[in-house]
Design a protein around this motif. Structure first.
Motif, PDB file in Angstrom:
ATOM      1  N   ASP A  58      50.152  20.923  15.526  1.00 57.03           N
ATOM      2  CA  ASP A  58      50.239  22.115  16.363  1.00 57.03           C
ATOM      3  C   ASP A  58      49.296  23.157  15.764  1.00 57.03           C
ATOM      4  O   ASP A  58      49.690  23.965  14.930  1.00 57.03           O
ATOM      5  CB  ASP A  58      51.676  22.636  16.408  1.00 57.03           C
ATOM      6  CG  ASP A  58      51.849  23.742  17.431  1.00 57.03           C
ATOM      7  OD1 ASP A  58      50.922  23.951  18.245  1.00 57.03           O
ATOM      8  OD2 ASP A  58      52.905  24.392  17.422  1.00 57.03           O
ATOM      9  N   LEU A  59      48.037  23.090  16.157  1.00 56.89           N
ATOM     10  CA  LEU A  59      47.015  23.928  15.537  1.00 56.89           C
ATOM     11  C   LEU A  59      47.189  25.392  15.894  1.00 56.89           C
ATOM     12  O   LEU A  59      47.508  25.738  17.026  1.00 56.89           O
ATOM     13  CB  LEU A  59      45.621  23.454  15.975  1.00 56.89           C
ATOM     14  CG  LEU A  59      45.215  22.051  15.507  1.00 56.89           C
ATOM     15  CD1 LEU A  59      43.852  21.695  16.079  1.00 56.89           C
ATOM     16  CD2 LEU A  59      45.191  21.984  13.985  1.00 56.89           C
ATOM     17  N   ARG A  60      46.933  26.247  14.902  1.00 57.46           N
ATOM     18  CA  ARG A  60      46.969  27.694  15.104  1.00 57.46           C
ATOM     19  C   ARG A  60      45.563  28.252  14.909  1.00 57.46           C
ATOM     20  O   ARG A  60      44.746  27.651  14.212  1.00 57.46           O
ATOM     21  CB  ARG A  60      47.938  28.332  14.109  1.00 57.46           C
ATOM     22  CG  ARG A  60      49.395  27.886  14.298  1.00 57.46           C
ATOM     23  CD  ARG A  60      50.273  28.469  13.215  1.00 57.46           C
ATOM     24  NE  ARG A  60      49.900  27.980  11.895  1.00 57.46           N
ATOM     25  CZ  ARG A  60      50.417  28.426  10.753  1.00 57.46           C
ATOM     26  NH1 ARG A  60      51.351  29.367  10.770  1.00 57.46           N
ATOM     27  NH2 ARG A  60      50.022  27.927   9.599  1.00 57.46           N
ATOM     28  N   PRO A  61      45.262  29.381  15.528  1.00 60.29           N
ATOM     29  CA  PRO A  61      43.906  29.941  15.428  1.00 60.29           C
ATOM     30  C   PRO A  61      43.425  30.115  13.998  1.00 60.29           C
ATOM     31  O   PRO A  61      42.268  29.840  13.686  1.00 60.29           O
ATOM     32  CB  PRO A  61      44.044  31.295  16.139  1.00 60.29           C
ATOM     33  CG  PRO A  61      45.187  31.128  17.063  1.00 60.29           C
ATOM     34  CD  PRO A  61      46.137  30.190  16.385  1.00 60.29           C
ATOM     35  N   GLU A  62      44.320  30.561  13.121  1.00 63.72           N
ATOM     36  CA  GLU A  62      43.906  30.820  11.750  1.00 63.72           C
ATOM     37  C   GLU A  62      43.558  29.541  10.987  1.00 63.72           C
ATOM     38  O   GLU A  62      43.001  29.597   9.886  1.00 63.72           O
ATOM     39  CB  GLU A  62      44.991  31.599  10.996  1.00 63.72           C
ATOM     40  CG  GLU A  62      46.371  30.977  11.049  1.00 63.72           C
ATOM     41  CD  GLU A  62      47.207  31.494  12.212  1.00 63.72           C
ATOM     42  OE1 GLU A  62      48.446  31.523  12.051  1.00 63.72           O
ATOM     43  OE2 GLU A  62      46.643  31.874  13.252  1.00 63.72           O
ATOM     44  N   GLU A  63      43.868  28.381  11.573  1.00 62.69           N
ATOM     45  CA  GLU A  63      43.532  27.110  10.941  1.00 62.69           C
ATOM     46  C   GLU A  63      42.214  26.541  11.460  1.00 62.69           C
ATOM     47  O   GLU A  63      41.778  25.481  11.008  1.00 62.69           O
ATOM     48  CB  GLU A  63      44.658  26.100  11.191  1.00 62.69           C
ATOM     49  CG  GLU A  63      45.986  26.515  10.589  1.00 62.69           C
ATOM     50  CD  GLU A  63      47.142  25.631  11.021  1.00 62.69           C
ATOM     51  OE1 GLU A  63      48.073  25.455  10.223  1.00 62.69           O
ATOM     52  OE2 GLU A  63      47.109  25.116  12.160  1.00 62.69           O
ATOM     53  N   LEU A  64      41.602  27.238  12.398  1.00 62.60           N
ATOM     54  CA  LEU A  64      40.392  26.737  13.039  1.00 62.60           C
ATOM     55  C   LEU A  64      39.257  27.734  12.897  1.00 62.60           C
ATOM     56  O   LEU A  64      39.398  28.899  13.271  1.00 62.60           O
ATOM     57  CB  LEU A  64      40.649  26.492  14.535  1.00 62.60           C
ATOM     58  CG  LEU A  64      41.686  25.423  14.881  1.00 62.60           C
ATOM     59  CD1 LEU A  64      42.061  25.521  16.356  1.00 62.60           C
ATOM     60  CD2 LEU A  64      41.145  24.038  14.563  1.00 62.60           C
ATOM     61  N   ALA A  65      38.128  27.297  12.361  1.00 67.74           N
ATOM     62  CA  ALA A  65      36.950  28.154  12.350  1.00 67.74           C
ATOM     63  C   ALA A  65      36.496  28.341  13.796  1.00 67.74           C
ATOM     64  O   ALA A  65      36.385  27.372  14.544  1.00 67.74           O
ATOM     65  CB  ALA A  65      35.845  27.512  11.529  1.00 67.74           C
TER      66      ALA A  65
ATOM     67  N   GLU B   3      37.105  39.121  12.564  1.00 70.59           N
ATOM     68  CA  GLU B   3      37.202  40.192  11.570  1.00 70.59           C
ATOM     69  C   GLU B   3      38.638  40.671  11.423  1.00 70.59           C
ATOM     70  O   GLU B   3      39.110  40.956  10.319  1.00 70.59           O
ATOM     71  CB  GLU B   3      36.273  41.334  11.963  1.00 70.59           C
ATOM     72  CG  GLU B   3      34.790  40.975  11.824  1.00 70.59           C
ATOM     73  CD  GLU B   3      33.873  42.050  12.367  1.00 70.59           C
ATOM     74  OE1 GLU B   3      34.388  42.986  13.035  1.00 70.59           O
ATOM     75  OE2 GLU B   3      32.650  41.965  12.139  1.00 70.59           O
ATOM     76  N   ALA B   4      39.360  40.753  12.551  1.00 68.13           N
ATOM     77  CA  ALA B   4      40.761  41.177  12.496  1.00 68.13           C
ATOM     78  C   ALA B   4      41.604  40.172  11.722  1.00 68.13           C
ATOM     79  O   ALA B   4      42.466  40.541  10.918  1.00 68.13           O
ATOM     80  CB  ALA B   4      41.310  41.351  13.910  1.00 68.13           C
ATOM     81  N   MET B   5      41.350  38.883  11.960  1.00 66.79           N
ATOM     82  CA  MET B   5      42.093  37.854  11.244  1.00 66.79           C
ATOM     83  C   MET B   5      41.755  37.861   9.760  1.00 66.79           C
ATOM     84  O   MET B   5      42.626  37.722   8.904  1.00 66.79           O
ATOM     85  CB  MET B   5      41.797  36.481  11.849  1.00 66.79           C
ATOM     86  CG  MET B   5      42.397  36.270  13.223  1.00 66.79           C
ATOM     87  SD  MET B   5      41.960  34.662  13.881  1.00 66.79           S
ATOM     88  CE  MET B   5      42.675  33.587  12.659  1.00 66.79           C
ATOM     89  N   THR B   6      40.465  38.023   9.448  1.00 70.38           N
ATOM     90  CA  THR B   6      40.046  38.052   8.052  1.00 70.38           C
ATOM     91  C   THR B   6      40.694  39.210   7.304  1.00 70.38           C
ATOM     92  O   THR B   6      41.029  39.108   6.120  1.00 70.38           O
ATOM     93  CB  THR B   6      38.513  38.165   7.964  1.00 70.38           C
ATOM     94  OG1 THR B   6      37.923  37.067   8.666  1.00 70.38           O
ATOM     95  CG2 THR B   6      38.035  38.152   6.529  1.00 70.38           C
ATOM     96  N   ALA B   7      40.917  40.304   8.030  1.00 75.79           N
ATOM     97  CA  ALA B   7      41.540  41.489   7.421  1.00 75.79           C
ATOM     98  C   ALA B   7      43.066  41.402   7.442  1.00 75.79           C
ATOM     99  O   ALA B   7      43.748  42.346   7.058  1.00 75.79           O
ATOM    100  CB  ALA B   7      41.085  42.743   8.159  1.00 75.79           C
TER     101      ALA B   7
END
Length: 265
Positions: A201-208, A250-254
């Motif tokens: 169940d992939l999540r956005p933060e697991e995918l470049a 950028e929002a996720m990285t922060a």
């Protein structure tokens, strides 16, 4: 176009296009819910050409066409020529329609920077046909051999399942013997998307992020072109869509969490 909206170095410099969603097969794990009964939902040809042009202008370096089965589209050869004359292009296909008149039309594109990525899940029919349908392995392998004989750059895309998992190395060796390099063999995990009730169940933060466009909008990644990873209903201008993708990254990285939905100006 200004440099401020060019693809940032942290994003993959590639564009994925879901050309259509209908397919000649009904694979039981299909992440895009494609089948012979699925609505076509094709990106209009005019929009397709604009996407290629704007992608090139925005610094995109390669284009991937997927579906559905792209070779069901009557104008797929026009699309492939238009894309490959401007960007190195890969088309993902099950290979089963590449015969007769279709194959001859495809041969005309062979000098272009075009890669044919064939879906092959095993070195034998048992591993491949379990999810793709009886008899599909033999036709797929015949297409791979014909493409290689015609001088095409062929890649292999496999989906790892509970059936073929113990036999992935056998698949790699089989493909090597066909003449395909290791760097052109891609094995992706089964994901719980579309028709599949099992898998990751992939999540956005697991995918470049890799900009993915369908007729429904722009998405975070080609393996998850669904509502949960929608970034914009608007596609054009593409540099605006890329800016939205960058803002989400950028929002996720922060530490801001998963991608949010925006509408490009």
């Amino acid at each position: 176009m200004t440099n401020s909206t060019a693809v940032p170095a942290t994003l993959a410099r590639r564009l994925w296009l879901y050309t259509n969603f209908d397919c000649n097969l009904a694979c039981t794990y299909c992440l895009s819910s494609s089948s012979p009964r699925a609505a076509r939902r094709a990106i209009p040809l005019e929009d397709f050409r604009r996407l290629i042009d704007e992608a090139r202008g925005a610094g995109i370096e390669e284009c991937f066409l997927t579906g559905g089965e792209p070779f069901l589209l009557p104008d797929i050869f026009d699309r492939l020529r238009y894309a490959a004359e401007r960007l190195p292009t890969t088309v993902l296909t099950n290979g089963m329609l590449l015969a007769g008149a279709r194959f001859e039309r495809l041969r005309q594109l062979q000098p272009l920077p075009l890669t044919i990525q064939i879906s092959l899940d095993g070195a034998c029919a048992a591993c491949h046909d379990a999810f793709r349908g009886r008899g599909s392995w033999a036709k797929t392998v015949a297409s791979i051999r014909a493409l290689l004989d015609a001088g095409f750059h062929v890649a292999i895309g496999a989906t790892e399942t509970n059936v073929n998992r113990p036999h992935i190395e056998e698949l790699r060796e089989f493909v090597r013997k066909l003449g395909i390099l290791d760097e052109d063999i891609f094995v992706r995990p089964l994901t719980r998307r579309g028709l599949s009730a099992e898998g990751l169940d992939l999540r956005p933060e697991e995918l470049a992020p890799e900009l993915t466009v369908t007729v429904d909008g722009a998405f975070w990644h080609p393996q998850s072109a669904g509502e949960a990873m929608l970034i914009s209903r608007s596609i054009f201008p593409l540099d605006g869509t890329l800016a939205v993708l960058r803002a989400n990254l950028e929002a996720m990285t922060a530490g801001g969490g998963a991608p949010r939905q925006y509408r490009c100006a």
